[in-house]
Structures are given as structure tokens and as C-alpha cells.
Design an enzyme around this catalytic site. Structure first.
Site, PDB file in Angstrom:
ATOM      1  N   THR A   1     -41.566  27.204  59.864  1.00  0.00           N
ATOM      2  CA  THR A   1     -40.760  28.290  59.287  1.00  0.00           C
ATOM      3  C   THR A   1     -39.287  27.936  59.355  1.00  0.00           C
ATOM      4  O   THR A   1     -38.781  27.566  60.413  1.00  0.00           O
ATOM      5  CB  THR A   1     -40.975  29.604  60.061  1.00  0.00           C
ATOM      6  OG1 THR A   1     -40.648  29.405  61.436  1.00  0.00           O
ATOM      7  CG2 THR A   1     -42.394  30.115  59.906  1.00  0.00           C
TER       8      THR A   1
ATOM      9  N   GLU B   1     -37.740  34.297  59.478  1.00  0.00           N
ATOM     10  CA  GLU B   1     -38.305  32.960  59.304  1.00  0.00           C
ATOM     11  C   GLU B   1     -39.095  32.885  58.009  1.00  0.00           C
ATOM     12  O   GLU B   1     -39.923  33.747  57.738  1.00  0.00           O
ATOM     13  CB  GLU B   1     -39.244  32.623  60.464  1.00  0.00           C
ATOM     14  CG  GLU B   1     -38.652  32.890  61.823  1.00  0.00           C
ATOM     15  CD  GLU B   1     -39.546  32.392  62.944  1.00  0.00           C
ATOM     16  OE1 GLU B   1     -40.496  31.637  62.668  1.00  0.00           O
ATOM     17  OE2 GLU B   1     -39.279  32.785  64.102  1.00  0.00           O
TER      18      GLU B   1
HETATM   19  P1  ADP Z   1     -38.099  25.767  64.376  1.00  0.00           P
HETATM   20  O1  ADP Z   1     -38.524  26.513  65.586  1.00  0.00           O
HETATM   21  O2  ADP Z   1     -36.925  24.859  64.624  1.00  0.00           O
HETATM   22  O3  ADP Z   1     -37.842  26.683  63.205  1.00  0.00           O
HETATM   23  P2  ADP Z   1     -40.564  25.012  63.029  1.00  0.00           P
HETATM   24  O4  ADP Z   1     -41.766  24.399  63.674  1.00  0.00           O
HETATM   25  O5  ADP Z   1     -40.673  26.437  62.577  1.00  0.00           O
HETATM   26  O6  ADP Z   1     -39.332  24.814  64.019  1.00  0.00           O
HETATM   27  O7  ADP Z   1     -40.184  24.070  61.796  1.00  0.00           O
HETATM   28  C1  ADP Z   1     -39.193  24.507  60.914  1.00  0.00           C
HETATM   29  C2  ADP Z   1     -38.526  23.406  60.117  1.00  0.00           C
HETATM   30  O8  ADP Z   1     -39.501  22.629  59.407  1.00  0.00           O
HETATM   31  C3  ADP Z   1     -37.660  24.010  59.036  1.00  0.00           C
HETATM   32  O9  ADP Z   1     -36.351  24.285  59.517  1.00  0.00           O
HETATM   33  C4  ADP Z   1     -37.652  22.928  57.964  1.00  0.00           C
HETATM   34  O10 ADP Z   1     -36.596  22.017  58.203  1.00  0.00           O
HETATM   35  C5  ADP Z   1     -38.979  22.226  58.157  1.00  0.00           C
HETATM   36  N1  ADP Z   1     -40.024  22.542  57.162  1.00  0.00           N
HETATM   37  C6  ADP Z   1     -40.892  21.623  56.664  1.00  0.00           C
HETATM   38  N2  ADP Z   1     -41.751  22.170  55.803  1.00  0.00           N
HETATM   39  C7  ADP Z   1     -41.441  23.501  55.725  1.00  0.00           C
HETATM   40  C8  ADP Z   1     -41.988  24.586  54.975  1.00  0.00           C
HETATM   41  N3  ADP Z   1     -43.039  24.422  54.136  1.00  0.00           N
HETATM   42  N4  ADP Z   1     -41.427  25.816  55.124  1.00  0.00           N
HETATM   43  C9  ADP Z   1     -40.375  25.976  55.965  1.00  0.00           C
HETATM   44  N5  ADP Z   1     -39.819  24.979  56.715  1.00  0.00           N
HETATM   45  C10 ADP Z   1     -40.343  23.742  56.604  1.00  0.00           C
HETATM   46 MG    MG Z   2     -39.170  28.174  62.550  1.00  0.00          MG
END
Ligand code: ADP
Ligand code: MG
Length: 146
Positions: free
Chosen positions: A26, A79
Site C-alpha cells: 500500500t 493507504e
Molecule cells: P510501507 O509500510 O512502507 O507502506 P508496503 O509493504 O505497504 O510498505 O509497500 C508499499 C510500497 O510498495 C509503496 O510505497 C510503493 O512504493 C510500492 N508498491 C509496489 N506495488 C504497489 C502497488 N500495487 N500499490 C501500492 N504500492 C505499491
Molecule cells: Mg503501505
């Protein structure tokens, strides 16, 4: 009805709760943007469209908006899961979204399998909804172009 709600946010680091490990990464929005949405929309799960700054294409998304249980519900989070398989992260880039409708309130924490199944249902709901005539037009909305 408050929809459509157009938002622009920088993609920031989340709390590393492993959205990616669940197959549901997200893109987290900045707190000022989250606060502004909550003026007109309650906590919950929403659907709509998203546009990254590095692609031409507008894509369906599901979004959760609310208090973060991980931070004892003291921190708000917004998110966006874009329904597309990206090959790399895009932290720090600008994301535009349009929220088109409410799906459901946030679920109380259950187990991971139930949570993932629920999100999969949200994704299916979103894909059906954005294909409807009322929503299709937003794929071409000027406010989503960069
Ligand atoms: P965080 O806790 O840092 O948000 P996540 O596991 O939620 O970590 O991963 C989010 C990151 O993954 C986003 O900020 C983006 O850079 C990347 N990302 C890759 N694919 C997607 C997607 N389909 N939708 C949203 N974010 C994505
Ligand atoms: Mg996230």
C-alpha cells in the site's frame, strides 16, 4: 455524497507491517492529505482510481482510511493499493487518486488469512464497480493527469 474526492500525495514510508509480504503493498499518503479526506469521508475501505507520475495509465485502486491499530490508534493513515503488479517501489513519487465510493468499514482484526480474503473481495468489488458507466469516465479525467 462527497464523491468523487480527488487527492494528490507524495508516497511516504509506511510502518513496514508487511503489506508487500501479503502481496498487498500500500502506498501511504502524507498526514495532511489523510486529514483533509477525513473532513468529508469516514474511516473505512474505499475504491477508486490512481495514477502514478511515471505511468500514463490510470489504474483501479482500493484504499484504507483510518486510525492505525499498529500505533494504538493514535496515528491516522491513508493507504492505497493499486491493482497492478509493479516491478519496483515508487517511494517519494507523486500519486494522484480519485475516491469514487465507500466499500465497508474497517474490519476488526481477525487473522491474516481472513484479512487477505477480505481485501481480495474489495479488489473484486472495485474492478466491477469502475467498469460501470458512472465511473468509467474518470479514467480520462484531466485531474488525474500529471
Ligand atoms: P510501507 O509500510 O512502507 O507502506 P508496503 O509493504 O505497504 O510498505 O509497500 C508499499 C510500497 O510498495 C509503496 O510505497 C510503493 O512504493 C510500492 N508498491 C509496489 N506495488 C504497489 C502497488 N500495487 N500499490 C501500492 N504500492 C505499491
Ligand atoms: Mg503501505
Amino acid at each position: 455524497k462527497p464523491f468523487p474526492i480527488f487527492l494528490t500525495s507524495k508516497v511516504i514510508e509506511g510502518f513496514g507491517r508487511g503489506g508487500k509480504q501479503l502481496g498487498i503493498p500500500t502506498a501511504n499518503m502524507t498526514e495532511d492529505v489523510v486529514n483533509s479526506v477525513l473532513q468529508s469521508a469516514p474511516n473505512g475501505i474505499y475504491f477508486g482510481l490512481a495514477k502514478t507520475e511515471f505511468e500514463k495509465k490510470v489504474r483501479p485502486m482500493v484504499m484504507s482510511l483510518g486510525w492505525n491499530p499498529y500505533f494504538k490508534n493514535e496515528k491516522l493513515s491513508g493507504e492505497v493499493h493499486i491493482i497492478h503488479n509493479y516491478q519496483s517501489d515508487f517511494y517519494g513519487t507523486q500519486l494522484k487518486v480519485v475516491i469514487l465510493g465507500f466499500i465497508r468499514p474497517e474490519a476488526d482484526f481477525v487473522d491474516i488469512e481472513t484479512l487477505v480474503a477480505e481485501i481480495q473481495r474489495d479488489i473484486d468489488f472495485c474492478l466491477k464497480a469502475v467498469d460501470k458507466e458512472d465511473y468509467k469516465k474518470y479514467f480520462h479525467d484531466k485531474l488525474l493527469s500529471h
